[in-house]
Design a protein around this motif. Structure first.
Motif, PDB file in Angstrom:
ATOM      1  N   LYS A   1      -2.391   2.422   5.662  1.00 39.13           N
ATOM      2  CA  LYS A   1      -3.575   2.737   4.897  1.00 39.13           C
ATOM      3  C   LYS A   1      -3.212   3.745   3.814  1.00 39.13           C
ATOM      4  O   LYS A   1      -2.608   4.764   4.062  1.00 39.13           O
ATOM      5  N   LYS A   2      -3.627   3.454   2.587  1.00 40.44           N
ATOM      6  CA  LYS A   2      -3.202   4.263   1.471  1.00 40.44           C
ATOM      7  C   LYS A   2      -3.743   5.682   1.552  1.00 40.44           C
ATOM      8  O   LYS A   2      -3.160   6.611   1.046  1.00 40.44           O
ATOM      9  N   TRP A   3      -4.914   5.825   2.163  1.00 39.58           N
ATOM     10  CA  TRP A   3      -5.531   7.138   2.150  1.00 39.58           C
ATOM     11  C   TRP A   3      -5.059   8.004   3.302  1.00 39.58           C
ATOM     12  O   TRP A   3      -5.361   9.182   3.360  1.00 39.58           O
ATOM     13  N   MET A   4      -4.311   7.432   4.241  1.00 38.57           N
ATOM     14  CA  MET A   4      -3.915   8.209   5.407  1.00 38.57           C
ATOM     15  C   MET A   4      -2.465   8.674   5.281  1.00 38.57           C
ATOM     16  O   MET A   4      -1.622   8.401   6.120  1.00 38.57           O
TER      17      MET A   4
ATOM     18  N   GLY B   1       3.685  12.547  -4.307  1.00 38.29           N
ATOM     19  CA  GLY B   1       3.561  11.105  -4.098  1.00 38.29           C
ATOM     20  C   GLY B   1       4.687  10.347  -4.755  1.00 38.29           C
ATOM     21  O   GLY B   1       5.351  10.829  -5.692  1.00 38.29           O
ATOM     22  N   ALA B   2       4.929   9.124  -4.275  1.00 38.32           N
ATOM     23  CA  ALA B   2       6.050   8.318  -4.758  1.00 38.32           C
ATOM     24  C   ALA B   2       5.931   8.002  -6.248  1.00 38.32           C
ATOM     25  O   ALA B   2       6.916   8.092  -6.993  1.00 38.32           O
ATOM     26  N   ASP B   3       4.756   7.605  -6.695  1.00 31.21           N
ATOM     27  CA  ASP B   3       4.596   7.217  -8.101  1.00 31.21           C
ATOM     28  C   ASP B   3       4.989   8.346  -9.052  1.00 31.21           C
ATOM     29  O   ASP B   3       5.698   8.128 -10.044  1.00 31.21           O
ATOM     30  N   GLN B   4       4.514   9.552  -8.749  1.00 26.60           N
ATOM     31  CA  GLN B   4       4.803  10.684  -9.626  1.00 26.60           C
ATOM     32  C   GLN B   4       6.284  11.027  -9.615  1.00 26.60           C
ATOM     33  O   GLN B   4       6.870  11.339 -10.655  1.00 26.60           O
ATOM     34  N   LEU B   5       6.911  10.980  -8.432  1.00 23.73           N
ATOM     35  CA  LEU B   5       8.333  11.310  -8.329  1.00 23.73           C
ATOM     36  C   LEU B   5       9.190  10.296  -9.093  1.00 23.73           C
ATOM     37  O   LEU B   5      10.151  10.664  -9.765  1.00 23.73           O
TER      38      LEU B   5
ATOM     39  N   TYR C   1       2.060   0.378  -5.469  1.00 24.70           N
ATOM     40  CA  TYR C   1       1.070  -0.698  -5.401  1.00 24.70           C
ATOM     41  C   TYR C   1       0.750  -1.170  -6.811  1.00 24.70           C
ATOM     42  O   TYR C   1       0.799  -0.386  -7.758  1.00 24.70           O
ATOM     43  N   GLN C   2       0.389  -2.413  -6.939  1.00 25.57           N
ATOM     44  CA  GLN C   2       0.018  -2.917  -8.263  1.00 25.57           C
ATOM     45  C   GLN C   2      -1.155  -2.117  -8.828  1.00 25.57           C
ATOM     46  O   GLN C   2      -1.207  -1.854 -10.036  1.00 25.57           O
ATOM     47  N   GLU C   3      -2.088  -1.731  -7.963  1.00 23.14           N
ATOM     48  CA  GLU C   3      -3.246  -0.956  -8.421  1.00 23.14           C
ATOM     49  C   GLU C   3      -2.812   0.325  -9.127  1.00 23.14           C
ATOM     50  O   GLU C   3      -3.276   0.649 -10.227  1.00 23.14           O
ATOM     51  N   SER C   4      -1.924   1.084  -8.473  1.00 23.88           N
ATOM     52  CA  SER C   4      -1.537   2.382  -9.032  1.00 23.88           C
ATOM     53  C   SER C   4      -0.618   2.231 -10.239  1.00 23.88           C
ATOM     54  O   SER C   4      -0.693   3.033 -11.178  1.00 23.88           O
TER      55      SER C   4
ATOM     56  N   TYR D   1      -3.560  -9.422  -5.492  1.00 26.81           N
ATOM     57  CA  TYR D   1      -2.541  -8.684  -6.241  1.00 26.81           C
ATOM     58  C   TYR D   1      -1.421  -8.238  -5.308  1.00 26.81           C
ATOM     59  O   TYR D   1      -1.501  -8.379  -4.085  1.00 26.81           O
ATOM     60  N   TYR D   2      -0.358  -7.686  -5.903  1.00 25.34           N
ATOM     61  CA  TYR D   2       0.824  -7.296  -5.144  1.00 25.34           C
ATOM     62  C   TYR D   2       0.661  -5.896  -4.544  1.00 25.34           C
ATOM     63  O   TYR D   2       0.472  -4.930  -5.272  1.00 25.34           O
ATOM     64  N   THR D   3       0.738  -5.836  -3.249  1.00 22.46           N
ATOM     65  CA  THR D   3       0.609  -4.554  -2.558  1.00 22.46           C
ATOM     66  C   THR D   3       1.317  -4.625  -1.229  1.00 22.46           C
ATOM     67  O   THR D   3       0.895  -5.388  -0.363  1.00 22.46           O
ATOM     68  N   PRO D   4       2.460  -3.965  -1.082  1.00 17.97           N
ATOM     69  CA  PRO D   4       3.080  -2.999  -1.990  1.00 17.97           C
ATOM     70  C   PRO D   4       4.113  -3.633  -2.920  1.00 17.97           C
ATOM     71  O   PRO D   4       4.399  -4.829  -2.817  1.00 17.97           O
ATOM     72  N   VAL D   5       4.672  -2.780  -3.792  1.00 18.13           N
ATOM     73  CA  VAL D   5       5.745  -3.179  -4.710  1.00 18.13           C
ATOM     74  C   VAL D   5       6.834  -2.107  -4.686  1.00 18.13           C
ATOM     75  O   VAL D   5       6.611  -0.984  -4.231  1.00 18.13           O
ATOM     76  N   LEU D   6       8.024  -2.457  -5.185  1.00 20.18           N
ATOM     77  CA  LEU D   6       9.065  -1.469  -5.418  1.00 20.18           C
ATOM     78  C   LEU D   6       9.011  -1.074  -6.894  1.00 20.18           C
ATOM     79  O   LEU D   6       8.779  -1.917  -7.761  1.00 20.18           O
ATOM     80  N   THR D   7       9.211   0.211  -7.159  1.00 15.80           N
ATOM     81  CA  THR D   7       9.063   0.718  -8.523  1.00 15.80           C
ATOM     82  C   THR D   7      10.294   1.499  -8.985  1.00 15.80           C
ATOM     83  O   THR D   7      11.074   2.006  -8.180  1.00 15.80           O
TER      84      THR D   7
END
Length: 327
Positions: free
Chosen positions: A2-5, A73-77, A89-92, A215-221
């Motif tokens: 769960k993304k929020w946990m 968080g992963a996206d920011q790093l 995630y595709q959303e983020s 949509y794609y969830t999760p993804v590698l970035t």
């Protein structure tokens, strides 16, 4: 899953998350890179742990640390270059790209969206119309209400009749017994856990109500700078990751054991059952693991824009690439 946990831990806790037990001497001459998970280790990540344990990363000249997300968080790093790769995630990624953040999706971990709204069977929630008069436990994102509005409209139902409750860190099973009637889950983890608990769920996958929500969830970035300055490392990382997920597809039981060795606090029965369920879904109907379609990115971005979740339209071609996947 769960993304929020999120369970927040320092990005320096490498020993607990890295797995593999490689020594510095063994890794001499290898290029050191980091991949940041989106949450605690689970079956979305198995291919990465397989690639590390089986030596696939090492074969391609990489010494890979798999770490938990810190407060950033992963996206920011990843976007800031403090980590070379991440799980997102595709959303983020969509939201980041619209804000000119140089985050790029380089592989789809799972081909189709396995998330949806779940409730205990005895709640009697079998259609979106049944959401009316019920309490929903979420994490406070505008996306939740937009998705719910979208699918409820199909049955002339009113989202304003749903009571939204922020679940915080409360787990799904506690929440639906104590605080709420339904929540958004990934079936491959929480749904499988319900099966093991003998708790029957009614599950409504969001992709079943609109192709734009598949949509794609999760993804590698990774980030744009990494792609430009060191494309060979990106290719090496994805080559090994692809081999790792391929192994998990063909050998779910052994792959599950590898995940458990790396994260021994996980429930073994849940991991093995989840791994079995998820194995065929990694690649599914794609030509190869990790493949992403422009149509999927455009569909979801247009849905987000139409629902006032984006300030401007997304240039989808810049949000993802298949360029570094093995042929």
């Amino acid at each position: 899953m769960k993304k929020w946990m999120y369970i927040i831990c320092s990005v320096f806790l490498l020993t607990a998350c890295g797995g593999g037990g490689n020594t510095s001497e063994q890794n001499e001459g290898l290029k050191k890179v980091t991949v940041v998970l989106d949450w605690t280790p689970n079956t979305n990540h198995t291919g990465l742990y397989v690639a590390k344990e089986k030596g696939y990363f090492k074969e391609r000249g990489l010494d890979v640390d798999i770490i938990l997300p810190g407060e950033a968080g992963a996206d920011q790093l990843v976007a800031s270059g403090k980590a070379e790769f991440g799980v997102g995630y595709q959303e983020s990624v969509t939201q980041a790209r619209v804000q000119d953040v140089p985050l790029v999706s380089i592989a789809a971990v799972i081909q189709h969206n396995t998330s949806g709204f779940a409730s205990p069977k005895d709640k009697g929630i079998t259609t979106p119309k049944d959401f009316e008069g019920k309490s929903y436990g979420g994490w406070g994102s505008p996306v939740e209400k937009a998705v719910m509005t979208s699918i409820m409209k199909q049955e002339n139902a009113d989202v304003e009749k749903v009571d939204f409750v922020n679940m915080g860190d409360t787990d799904f099973f506690t929440a639906v017994k104590r605080d709420v009637d339904f929540a958004w889950i990934y079936y491959g983890w929480t749904g499988i856990e319900a099966e093991l608990r003998g708790e029957e769920l009614n599950m409504m996958y969001v992709k079943d109500y609109s192709e734009k929500l598949d949509y794609y969830t999760p993804v590698l970035t990774t980030n744009e700078k990494m792609m430009k300055k060191d494309p060979e490392t990106v290719k090496a990382f994805l080559s090994a990751s692809s081999k790792g997920y391929g192994f998990a597809i063909d050998n779910p039981e052994e792959a599950g054991e590898i995940l458990l060795d790396a994260a021994p606090d996980l429930d073994k029965e849940l991991v093995m059952k989840s791994q079995e369920w998820l194995a065929p879904k990694y690649k599914d109907d794609a030509d190869r693991w990790g493949e992403q379609k422009l149509e999927v990115w455009e569909n979801y971005a247009s849905w987000m824009y139409d629902n006032d979740l984006l300030d401007k339209e997304l240039d989808s071609k810049k949000a993802f690439t298949n360029e570094f996947l093995p042929k």
